[in-house]
Structure formats: structure tokens, C-alpha cells
Enzyme design. Structure first.
Site, mmCIF file in Angstrom:
data_model
loop_
_atom_site.group_PDB
_atom_site.id
_atom_site.type_symbol
_atom_site.label_atom_id
_atom_site.label_comp_id
_atom_site.label_asym_id
_atom_site.label_seq_id
_atom_site.Cartn_x
_atom_site.Cartn_y
_atom_site.Cartn_z
ATOM 1 C CB CYS A 215 -5.406 0.344 -10.628
ATOM 2 S SG CYS A 215 -5.380 -1.204 -9.623
ATOM 3 C CG HIS A 216 -9.919 0.504 -6.287
ATOM 4 N ND1 HIS A 216 -8.673 0.552 -5.589
ATOM 5 C CD2 HIS A 216 -10.828 1.538 -5.436
ATOM 6 C CE1 HIS A 216 -8.833 1.734 -4.656
ATOM 7 N NE2 HIS A 216 -9.860 2.090 -4.687
#
Length: 251
Positions: A215-216
């Protein structure tokens, strides 16, 4: 067990609030601080805490709460959840495995960690057992290689715990290549629903497996870094790592 920072050696002038931190699990730390301290003292205390302990008071309290959850006895626990603490260049991480794979990997002390621990326990009806096995060893090896820029694709098996929509959003995250980023809008388009930007962002926020489910790699449409429970500094560091822009001071 995950590491609880020691408050030994902390200045005696903060003894009152230190005692409260060590004996209570304050849900509203800011209110507690201003009950014990003036506004100026509260700011000084927070800075002293960061300088001497290495984390914020909020992170310390989150770690204590997480430890309480991990040590709790759950009456409905039919399964053992293999659990491990893993050191990384960006801080210690908590890993939890269900029977099918890794279901939680988060930086210790980050936001929402308690909710995620509770969600995993309820979904798998398990109790947390700290031990080493082939899966924890593989994850340690892969994370070590990842932070040395020698691994781009993980083989550690995953066990996603969430709604069907959340799992679809997380699968879309897994499709983002190493070293690249996508906007929330692009992620929504990939899911076939361009208007679901907010829903996608919410699903990303519910991701319980940091780094492996990346998700980064999702940023704002304007290119700015947004929303990362592990902290924007860590998000920036992970993206720099994957782009080959590793800042040695951070690692």
C-alpha cells in the site's frame, strides 16, 4: 514478544506522568498529559520522550496495548497463531501467521495496530504464540533481502483477512510493480469502478500486511504522499528504497 521501550533513566521531573503511562492504558493521551502538565511542559515532555526513549508517547502506549492483546487469554481460541517480532531498518515489526499464511505484518507502535490484532484474533479464533518456524524464518530472510535491495517479489504465503472488496483492492496493490506507484484513482480504475476512489483509499487503510501487500506504492493524484499507518517517513523511505534512492542515514 515485541519490545517495550524502557523508561528507566527518564528524568525524574516527569515521574507523575511516567507512572501513569506505566500503569494505565490511556485512550486519550493528550488529555492525560494536560491533566498532569502545563501546555509548555507537555511539549517539553513529548520532545524529551522522543529524544530519550526513541518513540513518541503515543507509540509507547500503543505498544503497551498491543502487548496486552498479544498476551491475553481468549476463551474462544481454537487455533494457535504463530507470531514473531522482526527487526528491520525502519523499526521492529509484528508478524502473525494463520494456518494459510501471513495475515498481519505491521510496524510496532503504528496507528490502528490494536484494531488489526483484534480483527485477526476474532477472524481466526486464535491465540498468539511467539515462536519460530519455517514461515517466520522465510519472512525474516525475505525482509532482510528486500531492505538490502536484493529482493523485489516475496514468496511468503499470505492469508488476507477482510471483506471481498478489500481483498480485491489488496490484490490490485499486489499488481503494482516494484519501484512504481499508482494513484488511488488508478487503483479504482483497475478495479473497474473509477468513482470508488474513497472506498479504495479506505480499503488500503485496512491492509494488515505492510510491505508485502504494498500500500506504500499508492500516492495522491498530485504525486504527494498520503495516508500510511506506519508513518509518511517510512512510506517515503520504502519508495526511495525501491527506486534505488536509498538514503544511508535512514538505513
Amino acid at each position: 514478544m515485541i519490545t517495550l521501550p524502557s523508561l528507566n533513566g527518564f528524568s525524574s521531573k516527569w515521574d507523575e506522568i511516567r507512572e501513569r503511562l506505566e500503569t494505565d492504558f490511556p485512550t486519550d493521551l493528550e488529555t492525560l498529559m494536560y491533566e498532569c502538565l502545563t501546555e509548555h511542559e507537555a511539549k517539553q515532555f513529548e520532545q524529551d520522550f522522543i529524544d530519550r526513549i526513541g518513540c513518541t508517547p503515543e507509540e509507547y502506549v500503543r505498544i503497551r496495548r498491543a502487548i496486552r492483546l498479544l498476551e491475553a487469554r481468549y476463551l474462544d481460541s481454537l487455533n494457535e497463531l504463530t507470531t514473531a517480532a522482526i527487526a528491520t531498518p525502519l523499526g521492529e515489526m509484528l508478524a502473525v501467521f494463520g494456518s494459510r499464511g501471513l495475515c498481519l505484518l505491521e510496524f510496532v507502535g503504528q496507528k490502528h495496530m490494536e484494531q488489526e490484532i483484534t480483527a485477526v484474533q476474532k477472524a481466526l479464533r486464535g491465540r498468539f504464540v511467539f515462536r519460530e518456524d519455517e514461515r517466520t524464518q522465510l519472512l525474516r530472510q525475505e525482509l532482510d533481502l528486500y531492505f538490502k535491495c536484493r529482493l523485489k517479489i516475496f514468496s511468503t504465503p499470505l492469508e488476507q483477512i477482510g471483506t471481498e472488496f478489500q481483498k480485491q483492492a489488496w490484490d490490485a496493490l499486489l499488481a503494482i510493480p516494484y519501484g512504481e506507484t499508482r494513484s488511488y484513482k488508478e487503483q479504482a480504475q483497475r478495479l473497474g469502478n473509477p468513482k470508488a476512489v474513497r472506498a479504495v483509499a479506505a480499503a488500503n487503510g485496512q491492509n494488515k500486511v505492510s510491505i508485502l501487500i504494498p500500500c506504500h506504492r499508492v500516492i495522491g493524484s498530485d504525486g504527494k504522499l498520503t495516508g500510511y499507518a506506519g508513518g509518511l517517513n517510512r512510506k517515503q523511505s520504502l519508495l526511495a528504497l525501491e527506486r534505488g534512492e536509498v538514503q544511508t542515514a535512514l538505513f
